[in-house]
Motif scaffolding. Structure first.
Motif, PDB file in Angstrom:
ATOM      1  N   UNK A  63       0.816  -1.221   0.000  1.00 16.52           N
ATOM      2  CA  UNK A  63       0.000   0.000   0.000  1.00 16.52           C
ATOM      3  C   UNK A  63       0.845   1.266   0.000  1.00 16.52           C
ATOM      4  N   UNK A  64       2.069   1.178   0.525  1.00 17.84           N
ATOM      5  CA  UNK A  64       2.938   2.358   0.559  1.00 17.84           C
ATOM      6  C   UNK A  64       4.014   2.313  -0.524  1.00 17.84           C
ATOM      7  N   UNK A  65       3.979   1.267  -1.331  1.00 14.92           N
ATOM      8  CA  UNK A  65       4.994   1.114  -2.362  1.00 14.92           C
ATOM      9  C   UNK A  65       4.924   2.230  -3.408  1.00 14.92           C
ATOM     10  N   UNK A  66       3.703   2.625  -3.774  1.00 16.02           N
ATOM     11  CA  UNK A  66       3.547   3.672  -4.787  1.00 16.02           C
ATOM     12  C   UNK A  66       4.154   4.996  -4.315  1.00 16.02           C
ATOM     13  N   UNK A  67       4.027   5.272  -3.024  1.00 14.79           N
ATOM     14  CA  UNK A  67       4.617   6.494  -2.476  1.00 14.79           C
ATOM     15  C   UNK A  67       6.138   6.447  -2.548  1.00 14.79           C
ATOM     16  N   UNK A  69       7.891   4.793  -4.745  1.00 14.71           N
ATOM     17  CA  UNK A  69       8.283   4.914  -6.151  1.00 14.71           C
ATOM     18  C   UNK A  69       8.224   6.359  -6.626  1.00 14.71           C
ATOM     19  N   UNK A  70       7.275   7.125  -6.083  1.00  9.08           N
ATOM     20  CA  UNK A  70       7.193   8.543  -6.440  1.00  9.08           C
ATOM     21  C   UNK A  70       8.403   9.311  -5.914  1.00  9.08           C
ATOM     22  N   UNK A  71       8.813   8.971  -4.692  1.00  2.35           N
ATOM     23  CA  UNK A  71       9.937   9.672  -4.081  1.00  2.35           C
ATOM     24  C   UNK A  71      11.263   9.225  -4.682  1.00  2.35           C
ATOM     25  N   UNK A  72      11.365   7.935  -5.035  1.00  3.20           N
ATOM     26  CA  UNK A  72      12.610   7.394  -5.583  1.00  3.20           C
ATOM     27  C   UNK A  72      12.323   6.690  -6.910  1.00  3.20           C
ATOM     28  N   UNK A  73      12.092   7.445  -7.965  1.00  2.00           N
ATOM     29  CA  UNK A  73      11.741   6.829  -9.259  1.00  2.00           C
ATOM     30  C   UNK A  73      12.853   5.979  -9.856  1.00  2.00           C
ATOM     31  N   UNK A  74      14.079   6.170  -9.393  1.00  2.00           N
ATOM     32  CA  UNK A  74      15.199   5.405  -9.926  1.00  2.00           C
ATOM     33  C   UNK A  74      15.472   4.123  -9.138  1.00  2.00           C
ATOM     34  N   UNK A  75      14.649   3.853  -8.112  1.00  2.00           N
ATOM     35  CA  UNK A  75      14.797   2.614  -7.343  1.00  2.00           C
ATOM     36  C   UNK A  75      13.551   1.760  -7.543  1.00  2.00           C
ATOM     37  N   UNK A  76      13.735   0.608  -8.119  1.00  2.00           N
ATOM     38  CA  UNK A  76      12.639  -0.333  -8.319  1.00  2.00           C
ATOM     39  C   UNK A  76      12.631  -1.322  -7.156  1.00  2.00           C
ATOM     40  N   UNK A  77      11.730  -1.124  -6.209  1.00  2.00           N
ATOM     41  CA  UNK A  77      11.653  -1.998  -5.037  1.00  2.00           C
ATOM     42  C   UNK A  77      10.789  -3.208  -5.366  1.00  2.00           C
ATOM     43  N   UNK A  78      11.398  -4.364  -5.288  1.00  2.00           N
ATOM     44  CA  UNK A  78      10.706  -5.619  -5.585  1.00  2.00           C
ATOM     45  C   UNK A  78      10.492  -6.397  -4.292  1.00  2.00           C
ATOM     46  N   UNK A 347       8.804   8.045  10.451  1.00  2.00           N
ATOM     47  CA  UNK A 347       7.653   8.243  11.328  1.00  2.00           C
ATOM     48  C   UNK A 347       6.354   8.339  10.545  1.00  2.00           C
ATOM     49  N   UNK A 348       6.343   9.114   9.464  1.00  2.70           N
ATOM     50  CA  UNK A 348       5.115   9.302   8.700  1.00  2.70           C
ATOM     51  C   UNK A 348       4.653   8.013   8.031  1.00  2.70           C
ATOM     52  N   UNK A 349       5.581   7.288   7.441  1.00  2.00           N
ATOM     53  CA  UNK A 349       5.210   6.038   6.766  1.00  2.00           C
ATOM     54  C   UNK A 349       4.784   4.992   7.784  1.00  2.00           C
ATOM     55  N   UNK A 350       5.478   4.929   8.910  1.00  2.00           N
ATOM     56  CA  UNK A 350       5.098   3.970   9.942  1.00  2.00           C
ATOM     57  C   UNK A 350       3.712   4.289  10.503  1.00  2.00           C
ATOM     58  N   UNK A 351       3.415   5.569  10.685  1.00  2.00           N
ATOM     59  CA  UNK A 351       2.083   5.964  11.152  1.00  2.00           C
ATOM     60  C   UNK A 351       1.014   5.488  10.168  1.00  2.00           C
ATOM     61  N   UNK A 352       1.258   5.700   8.903  1.00  2.00           N
ATOM     62  CA  UNK A 352       0.311   5.288   7.869  1.00  2.00           C
ATOM     63  C   UNK A 352       0.106   3.771   7.889  1.00  2.00           C
ATOM     64  N   UNK A 353       1.203   3.027   8.051  1.00  2.00           N
ATOM     65  CA  UNK A 353       1.142   1.568   8.088  1.00  2.00           C
ATOM     66  C   UNK A 353       0.363   1.086   9.312  1.00  2.00           C
ATOM     67  N   UNK A 354       0.615   1.677  10.466  1.00  2.00           N
ATOM     68  CA  UNK A 354      -0.056   1.274  11.701  1.00  2.00           C
ATOM     69  C   UNK A 354      -1.550   1.553  11.622  1.00  2.00           C
ATOM     70  N   UNK A 355      -1.921   2.705  11.101  1.00  2.00           N
ATOM     71  CA  UNK A 355      -3.337   3.051  10.969  1.00  2.00           C
ATOM     72  C   UNK A 355      -4.058   2.083  10.038  1.00  2.00           C
ATOM     73  N   UNK A 356      -3.362   1.615   9.026  1.00  2.00           N
ATOM     74  CA  UNK A 356      -3.982   0.727   8.044  1.00  2.00           C
ATOM     75  C   UNK A 356      -4.055  -0.719   8.513  1.00  2.00           C
ATOM     76  N   UNK A 357      -3.088  -1.140   9.353  1.00  2.00           N
ATOM     77  CA  UNK A 357      -2.993  -2.561   9.697  1.00  2.00           C
ATOM     78  C   UNK A 357      -3.261  -2.885  11.159  1.00  2.00           C
ATOM     79  N   UNK A 358      -3.132  -1.896  12.051  1.00  2.00           N
ATOM     80  CA  UNK A 358      -3.292  -2.183  13.471  1.00  2.00           C
ATOM     81  C   UNK A 358      -2.098  -2.894  14.073  1.00  2.00           C
TER      82      UNK A 358
END
Length: 440
Positions: A63-67, A69-78, A347-358
């Motif tokens: 769910x946070x992968x797209x974010x 990729x936007x920040x690091x377009x030259x890194x393809x995270x698999x 912190x921001x990404x972890x907050x987003x992950x916690x809110x989404x998954x518990x």
């Protein structure tokens, strides 16, 4: 023809001999600059960074992968989806490193894997990549679980911790407060079972697998015992405190507080029994809270959480769990891999992950974050449990020592041998393992 070759030809053709040294100097500067840019992760060509995770975990992070990729377009995270069982993930990582040419740049690490992987030389030391003030933002036990011989090899993404769930409504009906000691838990459970208020008094993970070791660490701590001292490799399984811990667990079965089948239960079997209203007390992980709080849960709003009970005169223990990321020593893209760690542990990404998954944060401040507390009001209480967390032995030989404990503990709990015999044998075999390893 490559750009570099075209540039070489252009300089050789255009510059006169007396100016040739200027062209060669330009070429040298260009070569050095290109190398530095590539080494700092600023190369023009996209780079693929690969990590293996359990399938459910991999899907949650998608769910946070797209974010990213936007920040690091030259890194393809698999993110490779692996088996659901953590021990199978560990085996796949281990095999890839032993066979050489591991395809993974990042290693998704359980708390108990760091020491083994770091000792084997499979992880890069990342101590210099993060400042002390930033490191202090994470739970201290999580940072400790990522260290080996004074160096840092793992950054925590999410935490986990064992705790005691209790039926607040049933305790209120019986006129009880939540128990603090093992004796109180047994008394309350037996009384409410006799009154017909509770079916199963105490549920815990008794199957022969890693969950048994994690659960036992808490009971052992609650009796003032220890498993293996990491600094000296002293083994405490045959000490009186450890034997009493086994005797307590066995007594819960013999006295009818725990069902005989508890020796075959894992986390989810015990969770379902408690969630369906059959259990009074449950030892489990924080994920249960979300399931038990759903609208279709029979016990929604009828339960609470607290630190694990303990013997009189001793302190509570909560087994530290959790997952994080390390950089494989064989990775050809360590700088890009670090960018992934920085992003997903932020912190921001972890907050987003916690809110989404518990799931449970690894950053201390998030336990009292307004957005998180609004959705998960039990998180401040959860932090209290985490502050009493204890690690399973932080030693490279952990997997083997856990296997030894599981076998003998299971034999004692199922009545095949006595607690004294089981712990004496477990201690002796563990000492042989650690002594042989130390000699090697």
């Amino acid at each position: 023809m490559s750009f570099q070759k075209k540039l070489n030809r252009f300089i050789l053709e255009r510059f006169k001999p007396k100016f040739l040294y200027l062209g060669l100097l330009f070429l040298a500067i260009w070569s050095i600059t290109s190398h530095v840019l590539g080494a700092t992760g600023l190369a023009s060509e996209p780079v693929t960074v690969t990590v293996l995770m359990q399938a459910p975990e991999a899907r949650e992070w998608q769910s946070t992968l797209s974010e990213f990729e936007k920040k690091y377009p030259k890194i393809n995270l698999k993110i490779v989806e692996g088996p659901n069982q953590s021990n199978q993930i560990e085996d796949l990582y281990t095999s890839s490193f032993l066979l050489g040419n591991s395809p993974y740049d990042l290693v998704f690490l359980d708390t108990v894997w760091t020491y083994k992987f770091a000792a084997a030389g499979w992880l890069r030391n990342i101590s210099e990549r993060i400042s002390e003030p930033e490191l202090a933002q994470f739970l201290s036990t999580e940072i400790e679980a990522g260290q080996y011989q004074g160096n840092l090899y793992r950054i925590p993404l999410r935490s986990d911790v064992g705790m005691l769930y209790y039926r607040s409504d049933l305790l209120a009906q019986g006129g009880y407060n939540p128990p603090e000691t093992f004796a109180e838990l047994m008394e309350i459970a037996q009384t409410l079972q006799k009154k017909g208020l509770a079916d199963l008094g105490y549920l815990w993970q008794g199957k022969q697998y890693e969950g048994l070791s994690a659960m036992f660490v808490e009971i052992l701590e609650g009796y003032g015992g220890f498993w293996v001292a990491p600094d000296t490799l002293e083994v405490g399984l045959d000490q009186p405190e450890a034997i009493r811990a086994v005797q307590f667990l066995r007594s819960t079965i013999e006295e009818g507080v725990s069902p005989p089948g508890v020796t075959t239960y894992t986390e989810d079997e015990t969770r379902l029994l408690f969630q369906n209203g059959r259990g009074l007390f449950l030892r489990n992980w924080p994920y249960v809270y979300g399931f038990a709080s759903q609208d279709n849960s029979p016990i929604q709003g009828k339960f609470g959480i607290k630190p694990m009970v303990h013997a009189s005169g001793y302190q509570s223990g909560a087994c530290q769990g959790g997952w994080g990321l390390g950089i494989a020593s064989t990775s050809k893209h360590p700088l890009e891999a670090w960018k992934v760690i920085e992003f997903f542990s932020s912190k921001d990404v972890q907050r987003q992950f916690i809110l989404a998954t518990g799931k449970v944060p690894s950053r201390t401040a998030l336990f009292n974050d307004p957005a998180i507390v609004a959705k998960y009001p039990h998180y401040p209480e959860l932090l209290k449990v985490l502050n009493q967390a204890v690690l399973r032995p932080p030693i490279p030989q952990y997997a083997q020592t856990s296997d030894i404990l599981q076998r003998y503990l299971s034999a004692a709990l199922t009545g095949k041998i006595s607690p004294e015999e089981a712990m004496t044998s477990a201690a002796a075999e563990t000492r042989r393992l650690l002594g042989k390893t130390a000699q090697n």
